[in-house]
Design an enzyme around this catalytic site. Structure first.
Site, PDB file in Angstrom:
ATOM      1  N   ARG A  10      -3.730  -7.728   3.372  1.00 48.13           N
ATOM      2  CA  ARG A  10      -3.879  -7.162   4.716  1.00 48.13           C
ATOM      3  C   ARG A  10      -2.819  -6.129   5.072  1.00 48.13           C
ATOM      4  NH1 ARG A  10      -6.327 -11.660   4.418  1.00 48.13           N
ATOM      5  NH2 ARG A  10      -4.510 -12.134   3.166  1.00 48.13           N
ATOM      6  N   THR A  11      -1.577  -6.471   4.874  1.00 47.87           N
ATOM      7  CA  THR A  11      -0.523  -5.597   5.410  1.00 47.87           C
ATOM      8  C   THR A  11      -0.537  -4.259   4.693  1.00 47.87           C
ATOM      9  OG1 THR A  11       0.740  -7.606   5.785  1.00 47.87           O
ATOM     10  CG2 THR A  11       1.922  -5.521   6.038  1.00 47.87           C
TER      11      THR A  11
ATOM     12  N   LYS B  32      13.775  -1.924 -13.561  1.00 49.41           N
ATOM     13  CA  LYS B  32      14.872  -1.477 -14.444  1.00 49.41           C
ATOM     14  C   LYS B  32      16.225  -1.711 -13.788  1.00 49.41           C
ATOM     15  CE  LYS B  32      12.014   2.436 -15.288  1.00 49.41           C
ATOM     16  NZ  LYS B  32      12.035   3.888 -15.130  1.00 49.41           N
TER      17      LYS B  32
ATOM     18  N   ARG C  70       7.662  -4.270   1.874  1.00 52.40           N
ATOM     19  CA  ARG C  70       7.664  -5.736   1.798  1.00 52.40           C
ATOM     20  C   ARG C  70       8.541  -6.150   0.634  1.00 52.40           C
ATOM     21  NH1 ARG C  70       2.541  -9.686   2.151  1.00 52.40           N
ATOM     22  NH2 ARG C  70       2.884  -9.095   4.320  1.00 52.40           N
TER      23      ARG C  70
ATOM     24  N   HIS D 142       8.263 -10.778  10.108  1.00 51.02           N
ATOM     25  CA  HIS D 142       7.100  -9.967   9.757  1.00 51.02           C
ATOM     26  C   HIS D 142       6.629  -9.288  11.044  1.00 51.02           C
ATOM     27  CE1 HIS D 142       3.533  -8.538   7.915  1.00 51.02           C
ATOM     28  NE2 HIS D 142       3.049  -9.653   7.377  1.00 51.02           N
TER      29      HIS D 142
HETATM   30  N1   CP Z   1      -0.796 -11.553   7.062  1.00 55.79           N
HETATM   31  C1   CP Z   1      -0.330 -10.970   5.928  1.00 55.79           C
HETATM   32  O1   CP Z   1       0.839 -10.572   5.862  1.00 55.79           O
HETATM   33  O2   CP Z   1      -1.234 -10.895   4.917  1.00 55.79           O
HETATM   34  P1   CP Z   1      -0.946 -10.238   3.496  1.00 55.79           P
HETATM   35  O3   CP Z   1       0.095 -11.089   2.806  1.00 55.79           O
HETATM   36  O4   CP Z   1      -2.262 -10.233   2.787  1.00 55.79           O
HETATM   37  O5   CP Z   1      -0.400  -8.847   3.725  1.00 55.79           O
END
Ligand code: CP
Length: 306
Positions: free
Chosen positions: A51-52, A80, A101, A129
């Site tokens: 999703r993100t 590396k 991320r 998040h």
């Molecule tokens: N909600 C969320 O962060 O989903 P993903 O891990 O698929 O990005």
């Protein structure tokens, strides 16, 4: 130049502005289709995501911009041994904005301190998040018509669930919020969130292991996945993973207008039989996330918002 590392980097007024912009984008998508023409978003994902990452990419494409990036650490020079700081300096030469991320808490902050373009935290370890919180806030606003005077139940892995930490941080700044923390003993909300956020803001909260006992009081039920990737041993994960499974019969004493949320992915926490219940909002959350990320990109690139 602004980055978004923690949801409290934005004031409640700025969050309202993002919500208003996201709602306007939904109504008038053509007005936004060229806003980021010539701009590039870099998605640097050192951890898996559906999703993100893809909603960030869809968001930038729908704003007329372009996307570059990688979806796993092994396909970047991190494999590396390149540092986060050097990666951030390098990507700043190619892109106008970065979404990152990373499994290590604080990595996006290090990137922001070294990048010359805005950095968005797309999830850092078990910490926070903030862009999931943007999706969550828009969902609550659209479903309930307000972000205040709500009893919000968080259920599942409250220890490692970074979306929970961020949403509690955001909601603690609104009036009339009550929080109910439902988890096994081993997965309780970290003390630092209770002390630094809930207690400091004067938000009333209770902790329980019993979801059915608190169900009738809830306006929002925020289910979460037990975060297998953060456990030190598989035995503990297997013992705790099915602590809470939401099924239709467990909703019998819930409010008619309960809003059931989950940041997804789900594993076993919500039975698919719940998906047809009109109170199930988790796939609406997914779509709301794309619009809020569009609004966020506009804000950080200092393009006009509403
Ligand atoms: N909600 C969320 O962060 O989903 P993903 O891990 O698929 O990005």
């Amino acid at each position: 130049m602004r980055s978004l590392i923690d949801i409290v980097d934005f004031t409640p007024a700025e969050l309202d502005e993002l919500i208003a912009t996201a709602c306007d984008i939904m109504e008038h998508p053509a007005d936004y289709a060229e806003r980021c023409r010539g701009k590039k978003l870099a998605t640097l994902f050192f951890e898996p995501s559906t999703r993100t990452r893809l909603s960030f990419e869809a968001a930038m494409l729908e704003l007329g911009g372009s996307v570059i990036g990688f979806s796993e650490a092994n396909s970047s020079s991190a494999a590396k041994g390149e540092s986060i700081a050097d990666t951030a300096k390098t990507i700043s030469c190619y892109a106008d904005i970065i979404a990152m991320r990373h499994p290590k808490e604080g990595a996006p902050l290090v990137a922001a301190m070294n990048a010359s373009v805005p950095v968005i935290n797309a999830g850092d370890g078990g910490h926070c998040h903030p862009t999931q919180t943007l999706a969550d806030l828009l969902t609550i606003y659209r479903e309930k018509g307000r972000l205040s005077n709500l009893t919000v139940g968080f259920c599942g892995d409250l220890k490692f669930g970074r979306t929970v930490h961020s949403l509690i941080g955001a909601l603690s700044r609104y009036t009339g919020i009550k929080v109910v923390l439902i988890s096994p003993e081993e997965l309780k909300l970290p003390s630092y969130v209770k002390k630094e956020v809930l207690q400091k803001s004067g938000i009333p909260y209770e902790q329980t292991t019993d979801l059915s006992a608190v169900m009738p009081a809830l306006d929002i039920l925020y289910m979460t996945r037990v975060q297998r990737e953060r456990f030190f041993n598989e035995e503990d994960y297997l013992r705790l993973k099915d602590s809470y499974i939401l099924e239709p019969r467990k909703l019998q004493n819930a409010k008619e207008d309960l809003c059931i949320m989950h940041p997804l992915p789900r594993v076993n926490e919500i039975s698919v039989a719940v998906d047809d219940d009109p109170r199930a909002c988790y796939f609406k959350q997914v779509l709301n996330g794309k619009y809020m990320r569009m609004a966020l990109i506009l804000k950080l690139l200092e393009e006009a918002t509403v």
